[in-house]
Design a protein around this motif. Structure first.
Motif, PDB file in Angstrom:
ATOM      1  N   ALA A  70       0.869  -1.179   0.000  1.00  0.00           N
ATOM      2  CA  ALA A  70       0.000   0.000   0.000  1.00  0.00           C
ATOM      3  C   ALA A  70       0.906   1.229   0.000  1.00  0.00           C
ATOM      4  O   ALA A  70       2.105   1.125   0.298  1.00  0.00           O
ATOM      5  N   ASN A  71       0.333   2.376  -0.305  1.00  0.00           N
ATOM      6  CA  ASN A  71       1.111   3.617  -0.328  1.00  0.00           C
ATOM      7  C   ASN A  71       1.377   4.179   1.064  1.00  0.00           C
ATOM      8  O   ASN A  71       2.524   4.410   1.454  1.00  0.00           O
ATOM      9  N   THR A  72       0.304   4.387   1.828  1.00  0.00           N
ATOM     10  CA  THR A  72       0.410   5.104   3.099  1.00  0.00           C
ATOM     11  C   THR A  72       1.397   4.497   4.092  1.00  0.00           C
ATOM     12  O   THR A  72       2.155   5.236   4.736  1.00  0.00           O
ATOM     13  N   PRO A  73       1.453   3.162   4.251  1.00  0.00           N
ATOM     14  CA  PRO A  73       2.381   2.613   5.242  1.00  0.00           C
ATOM     15  C   PRO A  73       3.865   2.856   4.936  1.00  0.00           C
ATOM     16  O   PRO A  73       4.705   2.573   5.796  1.00  0.00           O
ATOM     17  N   HIS A  74       4.167   3.397   3.759  1.00  0.00           N
ATOM     18  CA  HIS A  74       5.572   3.747   3.487  1.00  0.00           C
ATOM     19  C   HIS A  74       6.059   4.868   4.394  1.00  0.00           C
ATOM     20  O   HIS A  74       7.249   5.188   4.405  1.00  0.00           O
ATOM     21  N   MET A  75       5.157   5.435   5.187  1.00  0.00           N
ATOM     22  CA  MET A  75       5.565   6.411   6.199  1.00  0.00           C
ATOM     23  C   MET A  75       6.543   5.795   7.208  1.00  0.00           C
ATOM     24  O   MET A  75       7.282   6.520   7.884  1.00  0.00           O
ATOM     25  N   VAL A  76       6.576   4.458   7.303  1.00  0.00           N
ATOM     26  CA  VAL A  76       7.454   3.796   8.276  1.00  0.00           C
ATOM     27  C   VAL A  76       8.854   3.550   7.724  1.00  0.00           C
ATOM     28  O   VAL A  76       9.744   3.113   8.464  1.00  0.00           O
ATOM     29  N   TYR A  77       9.070   3.815   6.458  1.00  0.00           N
ATOM     30  CA  TYR A  77      10.317   3.407   5.794  1.00  0.00           C
ATOM     31  C   TYR A  77      11.555   3.921   6.527  1.00  0.00           C
ATOM     32  O   TYR A  77      12.486   3.144   6.811  1.00  0.00           O
ATOM     33  N   ASP A  78      11.605   5.215   6.817  1.00  0.00           N
ATOM     34  CA  ASP A  78      12.807   5.791   7.436  1.00  0.00           C
ATOM     35  C   ASP A  78      13.073   5.207   8.816  1.00  0.00           C
ATOM     36  O   ASP A  78      14.224   5.159   9.262  1.00  0.00           O
ATOM     37  N   PHE A  79      12.030   4.761   9.500  1.00  0.00           N
ATOM     38  CA  PHE A  79      12.200   4.153  10.820  1.00  0.00           C
ATOM     39  C   PHE A  79      12.635   2.698  10.715  1.00  0.00           C
ATOM     40  O   PHE A  79      13.552   2.259  11.435  1.00  0.00           O
ATOM     41  N   VAL A  80      12.003   1.953   9.813  1.00  0.00           N
ATOM     42  CA  VAL A  80      12.216   0.503   9.761  1.00  0.00           C
ATOM     43  C   VAL A  80      13.474   0.116   8.985  1.00  0.00           C
ATOM     44  O   VAL A  80      14.245  -0.750   9.440  1.00  0.00           O
ATOM     45  N   GLN A  81      13.701   0.724   7.837  1.00  0.00           N
ATOM     46  CA  GLN A  81      14.784   0.264   6.959  1.00  0.00           C
ATOM     47  C   GLN A  81      16.154   0.189   7.639  1.00  0.00           C
ATOM     48  O   GLN A  81      16.871  -0.809   7.461  1.00  0.00           O
ATOM     49  N   PRO A  82      16.567   1.189   8.429  1.00  0.00           N
ATOM     50  CA  PRO A  82      17.897   1.086   9.065  1.00  0.00           C
ATOM     51  C   PRO A  82      18.016  -0.035  10.088  1.00  0.00           C
ATOM     52  O   PRO A  82      19.129  -0.397  10.487  1.00  0.00           O
ATOM     53  N   LYS A  83      16.876  -0.598  10.508  1.00  0.00           N
ATOM     54  CA  LYS A  83      16.880  -1.582  11.587  1.00  0.00           C
ATOM     55  C   LYS A  83      16.772  -3.027  11.101  1.00  0.00           C
ATOM     56  O   LYS A  83      16.741  -3.956  11.910  1.00  0.00           O
ATOM     57  N   ILE A  84      16.720  -3.215   9.788  1.00  0.00           N
ATOM     58  CA  ILE A  84      16.671  -4.572   9.240  1.00  0.00           C
ATOM     59  C   ILE A  84      17.793  -4.744   8.213  1.00  0.00           C
ATOM     60  O   ILE A  84      18.403  -3.762   7.779  1.00  0.00           O
ATOM     61  N   GLU A  85      18.043  -5.982   7.846  1.00  0.00           N
ATOM     62  CA  GLU A  85      19.198  -6.280   6.992  1.00  0.00           C
ATOM     63  C   GLU A  85      18.829  -6.480   5.531  1.00  0.00           C
ATOM     64  O   GLU A  85      19.718  -6.658   4.684  1.00  0.00           O
ATOM     65  N   ILE A  86      17.557  -6.480   5.216  1.00  0.00           N
ATOM     66  CA  ILE A  86      17.114  -6.674   3.831  1.00  0.00           C
ATOM     67  C   ILE A  86      16.418  -5.404   3.343  1.00  0.00           C
ATOM     68  O   ILE A  86      15.916  -4.622   4.151  1.00  0.00           O
ATOM     69  N   PRO A  87      16.405  -5.168   2.045  1.00  0.00           N
ATOM     70  CA  PRO A  87      15.820  -3.917   1.541  1.00  0.00           C
ATOM     71  C   PRO A  87      14.303  -3.911   1.553  1.00  0.00           C
ATOM     72  O   PRO A  87      13.659  -4.943   1.333  1.00  0.00           O
ATOM     73  N   ILE A  88      13.755  -2.739   1.822  1.00  0.00           N
ATOM     74  CA  ILE A  88      12.336  -2.481   1.571  1.00  0.00           C
ATOM     75  C   ILE A  88      12.266  -1.801   0.208  1.00  0.00           C
ATOM     76  O   ILE A  88      12.918  -0.773  -0.016  1.00  0.00           O
ATOM     77  N   LEU A  89      11.519  -2.370  -0.705  1.00  0.00           N
ATOM     78  CA  LEU A  89      11.409  -1.809  -2.051  1.00  0.00           C
ATOM     79  C   LEU A  89      10.412  -0.651  -1.999  1.00  0.00           C
ATOM     80  O   LEU A  89       9.212  -0.868  -1.843  1.00  0.00           O
TER      81      LEU A  89
END
Length: 228
Positions: free
Chosen positions: A79-98
């Motif tokens: 979905a579009n809206t949940p991409h609001m979490v990207y900056d918080f989540v991406q640095p904390k995991i080892e695989i990419p969020i597309l």
């Protein structure tokens, strides 16, 4: 094929569309006799309706870690809206969020578009998680409807489209918003809600549209079949 993790549930209509598109696109490569490995975690949409950013961030991080531990090699947020979490989540995991905005920006760049109108619900239109990525990575400016139109747009998305309701009133409203965005200089329109392309068809308007779901699904398939 790489294993893809999918975070769905916001809404389940959107999740089904992602699952269908990814499998249909993959079938063009490997044939109908096979399908790609996908791990789906569906979140309760009530989480998004609470609008508690800390709780949303925490849930998406928890879910992303579960998918990573289950063997996912990348994550698609369906979905579009949940991409609001990207900056918080991406640095904390080892695989990419597309990121959905990167899928959109790549297509806009291919089409030579430099100024895009953005339609969706209120958090998508007023948040920076799409405009920031488009500006930083592609030099693309994003504009949105006038402030007084945003509550109505949000109503149609959250109360109708994500519930599978496609009214003539909603269609007329969004066509008018597209016309107004064109008058403000938009060269293309981002349909920033999975269900918007089901409401607005390309033959309804005379401007390029970028259906984020289709572009994001293609990005996911490109990853599944990528080398390295």
């Amino acid at each position: 094929m790489k294993t893809l993790g999918m975070i769905g549930g916001t809404s389940w209509h959107s999740t089904i569309e992602y699952y269908k598109l990814i499998n249909q696109m993959a079938a063009k490569i490997i044939g109908e006799q096979a399908n790609p490995p996908l791990i789906i975690h569906s979140i309760n949409i009530e989480l998004m309706r609470e609008q508690n950013k800390e709780k949303i961030n925490a849930k998406y991080l928890e879910t992303s870690l579960k998918l990573q531990n289950a063997g996912a090699q990348a994550i698609v947020i369906c979905a579009n809206t949940p991409h609001m979490v990207y900056d918080f989540v991406q640095p904390k995991i080892e695989i990419p969020i597309l990121h959905i905005a990167k899928a959109t920006g790549t297509e806009a760049q291919r089409l030579g578009l430099k100024k895009l109108g953005l339609l969706g619900n209120k958090p998508t239109m007023t948040g920076d998680f799409i405009p920031k990525v488009l500006k930083k990575n592609y030099g693309i400016e994003t504009i949105i409807p006038e402030e007084e139109a945003i509550p109505q747009a949000h109503h149609y998305v959250s109360k109708e489209l994500t519930q599978g309701v496609f009214s003539e009133e909603a269609k007329a409203f969004f066509l008018e918003q597209i016309h107004l965005l064109q008058k403000k200089g938009a060269e293309g329109i981002i349909l920033g809600c999975t269900e918007l392309p089901l409401l607005i068809k390309s033959n309804d308007i005379d401007i390029s549209t970028l259906a984020t779901t289709d572009l994001h699904a293609q990005m996911a398939v490109d990853f599944i079949f990528s080398d390295g």
